[in-house]
Structure formats: C-alpha cells, structure tokens
Design a protein around this motif. Structure first.
Motif, PDB file in Angstrom:
ATOM      1  N   GLY A   1       0.601  -1.150   0.036  1.00  0.00           N
ATOM      2  CA  GLY A   1       0.059  -0.069   0.096  1.00  0.00           C
ATOM      3  C   GLY A   1       0.972   1.165  -0.164  1.00  0.00           C
ATOM      4  O   GLY A   1       1.245   1.694  -1.114  1.00  0.00           O
ATOM      5  N   VAL A   2       0.681   1.972   1.216  1.00  0.00           N
ATOM      6  CA  VAL A   2       1.737   3.159   1.276  1.00  0.00           C
ATOM      7  C   VAL A   2       2.965   2.960   1.307  1.00  0.00           C
ATOM      8  O   VAL A   2       3.794   3.915   0.262  1.00  0.00           O
ATOM      9  CB  VAL A   2       1.272   3.808   2.779  1.00  0.00           C
ATOM     10  N   MET A   3       3.554   2.153   1.593  1.00  0.00           N
ATOM     11  CA  MET A   3       5.141   2.029   1.560  1.00  0.00           C
ATOM     12  C   MET A   3       5.409   1.552  -0.039  1.00  0.00           C
ATOM     13  O   MET A   3       6.419   2.312  -0.558  1.00  0.00           O
ATOM     14  CB  MET A   3       5.489   0.606   2.478  1.00  0.00           C
ATOM     15  N   LYS A   4       4.670   0.847  -0.848  1.00  0.00           N
ATOM     16  CA  LYS A   4       4.958   0.734  -2.238  1.00  0.00           C
ATOM     17  C   LYS A   4       4.954   1.853  -2.829  1.00  0.00           C
ATOM     18  O   LYS A   4       5.672   2.238  -3.749  1.00  0.00           O
ATOM     19  CB  LYS A   4       3.988  -0.494  -2.624  1.00  0.00           C
ATOM     20  N   ASN A   5       3.733   2.676  -2.698  1.00  0.00           N
ATOM     21  CA  ASN A   5       3.560   3.994  -3.446  1.00  0.00           C
ATOM     22  C   ASN A   5       4.386   4.947  -2.979  1.00  0.00           C
ATOM     23  O   ASN A   5       5.025   5.865  -4.025  1.00  0.00           O
ATOM     24  CB  ASN A   5       1.910   4.706  -3.020  1.00  0.00           C
ATOM     25  N   SER A   6       5.002   5.121  -1.827  1.00  0.00           N
ATOM     26  CA  SER A   6       6.307   5.785  -1.592  1.00  0.00           C
ATOM     27  C   SER A   6       7.323   5.524  -2.179  1.00  0.00           C
ATOM     28  O   SER A   6       8.010   6.153  -2.784  1.00  0.00           O
ATOM     29  CB  SER A   6       6.291   5.893  -0.053  1.00  0.00           C
ATOM     30  N   MET A   7       7.664   4.222  -2.343  1.00  0.00           N
ATOM     31  CA  MET A   7       8.910   3.860  -3.064  1.00  0.00           C
ATOM     32  C   MET A   7       8.754   4.117  -4.452  1.00  0.00           C
ATOM     33  O   MET A   7       9.786   4.468  -5.129  1.00  0.00           O
ATOM     34  CB  MET A   7       9.220   2.240  -2.891  1.00  0.00           C
ATOM     35  N   LEU A   8       7.642   3.976  -4.879  1.00  0.00           N
ATOM     36  CA  LEU A   8       7.227   4.213  -6.385  1.00  0.00           C
ATOM     37  C   LEU A   8       7.375   5.802  -6.884  1.00  0.00           C
ATOM     38  O   LEU A   8       8.123   5.978  -7.713  1.00  0.00           O
ATOM     39  CB  LEU A   8       6.201   3.688  -6.867  1.00  0.00           C
ATOM     40  N   LEU A   9       7.044   6.348  -5.851  1.00  0.00           N
ATOM     41  CA  LEU A   9       7.268   7.889  -6.120  1.00  0.00           C
ATOM     42  C   LEU A   9       8.634   8.341  -5.945  1.00  0.00           C
ATOM     43  O   LEU A   9       9.241   9.185  -6.814  1.00  0.00           O
ATOM     44  CB  LEU A   9       6.332   8.633  -4.933  1.00  0.00           C
ATOM     45  N   LEU A  10       9.442   7.590  -5.160  1.00  0.00           N
ATOM     46  CA  LEU A  10      10.854   7.898  -4.909  1.00  0.00           C
ATOM     47  C   LEU A  10      11.686   7.594  -5.893  1.00  0.00           C
ATOM     48  O   LEU A  10      12.353   8.179  -6.604  1.00  0.00           O
ATOM     49  CB  LEU A  10      11.416   7.303  -3.789  1.00  0.00           C
ATOM     50  N   ALA A  11      11.224   6.469  -6.462  1.00  0.00           N
ATOM     51  CA  ALA A  11      11.842   5.993  -7.804  1.00  0.00           C
ATOM     52  C   ALA A  11      11.572   6.877  -9.090  1.00  0.00           C
ATOM     53  O   ALA A  11      12.437   7.215  -9.838  1.00  0.00           O
ATOM     54  CB  ALA A  11      11.615   4.594  -8.117  1.00  0.00           C
ATOM     55  N   TRP A  12      10.355   7.545  -9.158  1.00  0.00           N
ATOM     56  CA  TRP A  12      10.011   8.149 -10.021  1.00  0.00           C
ATOM     57  C   TRP A  12      10.831   9.558 -10.065  1.00  0.00           C
ATOM     58  O   TRP A  12      11.256  10.237 -10.884  1.00  0.00           O
ATOM     59  CB  TRP A  12       8.536   8.514 -10.247  1.00  0.00           C
ATOM     60  N   LEU A  13      10.833  10.163  -8.747  1.00  0.00           N
ATOM     61  CA  LEU A  13      11.670  11.420  -8.607  1.00  0.00           C
ATOM     62  C   LEU A  13      13.093  11.283  -9.153  1.00  0.00           C
ATOM     63  O   LEU A  13      13.780  12.116  -9.544  1.00  0.00           O
ATOM     64  CB  LEU A  13      11.214  12.084  -7.066  1.00  0.00           C
ATOM     65  N   ALA A  14      13.539  10.254  -8.617  1.00  0.00           N
ATOM     66  CA  ALA A  14      15.111   9.882  -8.858  1.00  0.00           C
ATOM     67  C   ALA A  14      15.234   9.847 -10.277  1.00  0.00           C
ATOM     68  O   ALA A  14      16.320  10.166 -11.071  1.00  0.00           O
ATOM     69  CB  ALA A  14      15.458   8.592  -8.251  1.00  0.00           C
ATOM     70  N   PHE A  15      14.316   9.063 -11.090  1.00  0.00           N
ATOM     71  CA  PHE A  15      14.284   9.001 -12.435  1.00  0.00           C
ATOM     72  C   PHE A  15      14.303  10.608 -13.087  1.00  0.00           C
ATOM     73  O   PHE A  15      15.044  10.424 -13.978  1.00  0.00           O
ATOM     74  CB  PHE A  15      13.126   8.038 -13.052  1.00  0.00           C
ATOM     75  N   LEU A  16      13.418  11.104 -12.463  1.00  0.00           N
ATOM     76  CA  LEU A  16      13.297  12.563 -13.184  1.00  0.00           C
ATOM     77  C   LEU A  16      14.607  13.328 -12.885  1.00  0.00           C
ATOM     78  O   LEU A  16      15.330  14.006 -13.882  1.00  0.00           O
ATOM     79  CB  LEU A  16      12.016  13.389 -12.606  1.00  0.00           C
ATOM     80  N   CYS A  17      15.211  13.226 -11.743  1.00  0.00           N
ATOM     81  CA  CYS A  17      16.542  13.730 -11.524  1.00  0.00           C
ATOM     82  C   CYS A  17      17.448  13.465 -12.529  1.00  0.00           C
ATOM     83  O   CYS A  17      18.383  14.191 -12.961  1.00  0.00           O
ATOM     84  CB  CYS A  17      16.767  13.755 -10.096  1.00  0.00           C
ATOM     85  N   ALA A  18      17.708  12.159 -12.563  1.00  0.00           N
ATOM     86  CA  ALA A  18      18.728  11.309 -13.209  1.00  0.00           C
ATOM     87  C   ALA A  18      18.573  11.708 -14.630  1.00  0.00           C
ATOM     88  O   ALA A  18      19.697  12.081 -15.229  1.00  0.00           O
ATOM     89  CB  ALA A  18      18.931   9.929 -13.036  1.00  0.00           C
ATOM     90  N   ASP A  19      17.499  11.691 -15.231  1.00  0.00           N
ATOM     91  CA  ASP A  19      17.157  11.794 -16.702  1.00  0.00           C
ATOM     92  C   ASP A  19      17.481  13.405 -16.951  1.00  0.00           C
ATOM     93  O   ASP A  19      18.029  13.594 -18.147  1.00  0.00           O
ATOM     94  CB  ASP A  19      15.725  11.570 -16.797  1.00  0.00           C
ATOM     95  N   PHE A  20      17.103  14.240 -16.227  1.00  0.00           N
ATOM     96  CA  PHE A  20      17.360  15.698 -16.485  1.00  0.00           C
ATOM     97  C   PHE A  20      18.725  15.985 -16.440  1.00  0.00           C
ATOM     98  O   PHE A  20      19.513  16.615 -17.241  1.00  0.00           O
ATOM     99  CB  PHE A  20      16.642  16.548 -15.430  1.00  0.00           C
ATOM    100  N   ALA A  21      19.630  15.418 -15.259  1.00  0.00           N
ATOM    101  CA  ALA A  21      20.947  15.631 -15.470  1.00  0.00           C
ATOM    102  C   ALA A  21      21.682  15.041 -16.510  1.00  0.00           C
ATOM    103  O   ALA A  21      22.856  15.450 -17.363  1.00  0.00           O
ATOM    104  CB  ALA A  21      21.501  15.025 -13.930  1.00  0.00           C
ATOM    105  N   LEU A  22      21.277  13.786 -17.225  1.00  0.00           N
ATOM    106  CA  LEU A  22      22.104  13.072 -18.049  1.00  0.00           C
ATOM    107  C   LEU A  22      21.664  13.836 -19.493  1.00  0.00           C
ATOM    108  O   LEU A  22      22.574  13.874 -20.286  1.00  0.00           O
ATOM    109  CB  LEU A  22      21.191  11.519 -18.289  1.00  0.00           C
ATOM    110  N   ALA A  23      20.501  14.298 -19.601  1.00  0.00           N
ATOM    111  CA  ALA A  23      20.124  15.228 -20.723  1.00  0.00           C
ATOM    112  C   ALA A  23      21.096  16.487 -20.578  1.00  0.00           C
ATOM    113  O   ALA A  23      21.291  16.767 -21.885  1.00  0.00           O
ATOM    114  CB  ALA A  23      18.469  15.653 -20.620  1.00  0.00           C
ATOM    115  N   MET A  24      21.187  17.211 -19.767  1.00  0.00           N
ATOM    116  CA  MET A  24      21.980  18.425 -19.702  1.00  0.00           C
ATOM    117  C   MET A  24      23.297  18.040 -19.792  1.00  0.00           C
ATOM    118  O   MET A  24      24.079  18.886 -20.765  1.00  0.00           O
ATOM    119  CB  MET A  24      21.668  19.132 -18.255  1.00  0.00           C
ATOM    120  N   LEU A  25      23.722  17.003 -19.494  1.00  0.00           N
ATOM    121  CA  LEU A  25      25.214  16.437 -19.857  1.00  0.00           C
ATOM    122  C   LEU A  25      25.434  16.143 -21.263  1.00  0.00           C
ATOM    123  O   LEU A  25      26.479  16.472 -21.959  1.00  0.00           O
ATOM    124  CB  LEU A  25      25.502  15.238 -18.902  1.00  0.00           C
TER     125      LEU A  25
END
Length: 173
Positions: A1-25
């Motif tokens: 439930g909540v733990m799985k959704n929290s992990m998914l949200l954190l994974a998505w936020l990490a993906f966004l940050c990594a994707d943006f940093a890699l794009a800028m690089l």
C-alpha cells in the motif's frame, strides 16, 4: 500500500532527476551542423526502465521522459520543432526496442549471456540507426541546416553512449 506507493514515488523522482542531469550532460556535446547531440545518455535510462516494466506502466515514464527531454532542449536553446522531432523519434524507437525485447524475453529480463547482450546491442543499433536517419531526414525536409552525411562513427557513438546505462538500469531494477 502506502510503502509501495512511497517507493514508487521516490523511484520516479530519482528517475526525473537522473534523466534531467543526463540530458543536460548530453546536450554539452552538440553537433552544431546537425542540431543533435552526439551522445544521448537519457536513452539508456529510459530504455532500461521500460524494458524492466510492464507496458501498462510505460505511459507515466515515457511522458515524464518526454517532458524532461523537451525542457532540457529548450534550456539549451533548440527550436521547439527540433526538440519535438528528437524527442518524438527517440521515445518512439525506444518504445519499439523495449516491445521487441519483451516479445523475445518478457518483462524484467536481465541479459546475462553474451548472446542476450549482443541481441540487445544489435536491436539498439538497428533502432538507433533508424532514429538518427529519421531525425536527420525530417530536419532536412523542414529545411533546417543539417549535415546530411551520417557517419558510422557518429551512429556508433550515439548508440554506445546509452547502452551501458541500459544494462545498468536493467540490473538495478
């Protein structure tokens, strides 16, 4: 439930940050005459993620990657049309690559044997070549000043720039 959704949200936020940093690089290494980046690291991240997930969950990740791609391109001053062309072809052919990969091996398959790694590399080479040619021809048809020659080294550099991250992401997830 909540733990799985929290992990998914954190994974998505990490993906966004990594994707943006890699794009800028990646945009640091642009070819002035073709309007494209000579490397595109975010493709490896996106491909690894969608190869590992069921297609039903792809829209969120692909839409997020598209928005990051467009934002980074705009921050680097690319014309909107050029940004849309590269983003559209990139995500279309990454999706085709992931679909073909999952047809052969299924969801969450991690290539371990040399044959599997070579198949993924070959699949990425074919779709990467199609993506680069389609982007170049589309820009040419729209009268953008592009270099019409597509060298093998340029293709290989583009494809090999994202392959290590694809394998890493597949193993990480």
């Amino acid at each position: 439930g909540v733990m799985k959704n929290s992990m998914l949200l954190l994974a998505w936020l990490a993906f966004l940050c990594a994707d943006f940093a890699l794009a800028m690089l990646s945009l640091q290494v642009r070819d002035v005459w073709s309007l494209s980046s000579l490397i595109w690291f975010p493709a490896g991240l996106v491909l690894g993620v969608i190869c590992a997930l069921r297609p039903v969950s792809w829209p969120v990740w692909l839409l997020s990657a598209a928005l990051v791609h467009l934002l980074a391109s705009q921050l680097y001053g690319r014309p909107v049309t050029v940004s849309l062309i590269f983003c559209g072809y990139d995500l279309l052919l990454l999706t085709v690559t992931a679909l073909l990969w999952q047809l052969c091996y299924g969801v969450m398959f991690r290539p371990a044997k040399v044959r599997e790694m070579l198949l993924l590399l070959a699949l990425c080479c074919v779709t990467g070549l199609i993506e680069r040619l389609a982007s170049s021809w589309t820009l040419w048809l729209l009268d953008y000043p592009t270099d019409h020659s597509v060298s093998f080294v340029w293709m290989l550099g583009y494809i090999l720039s994202y392959m290590p991250l694809t394998f890493f992401t597949l193993w990480l997830i």
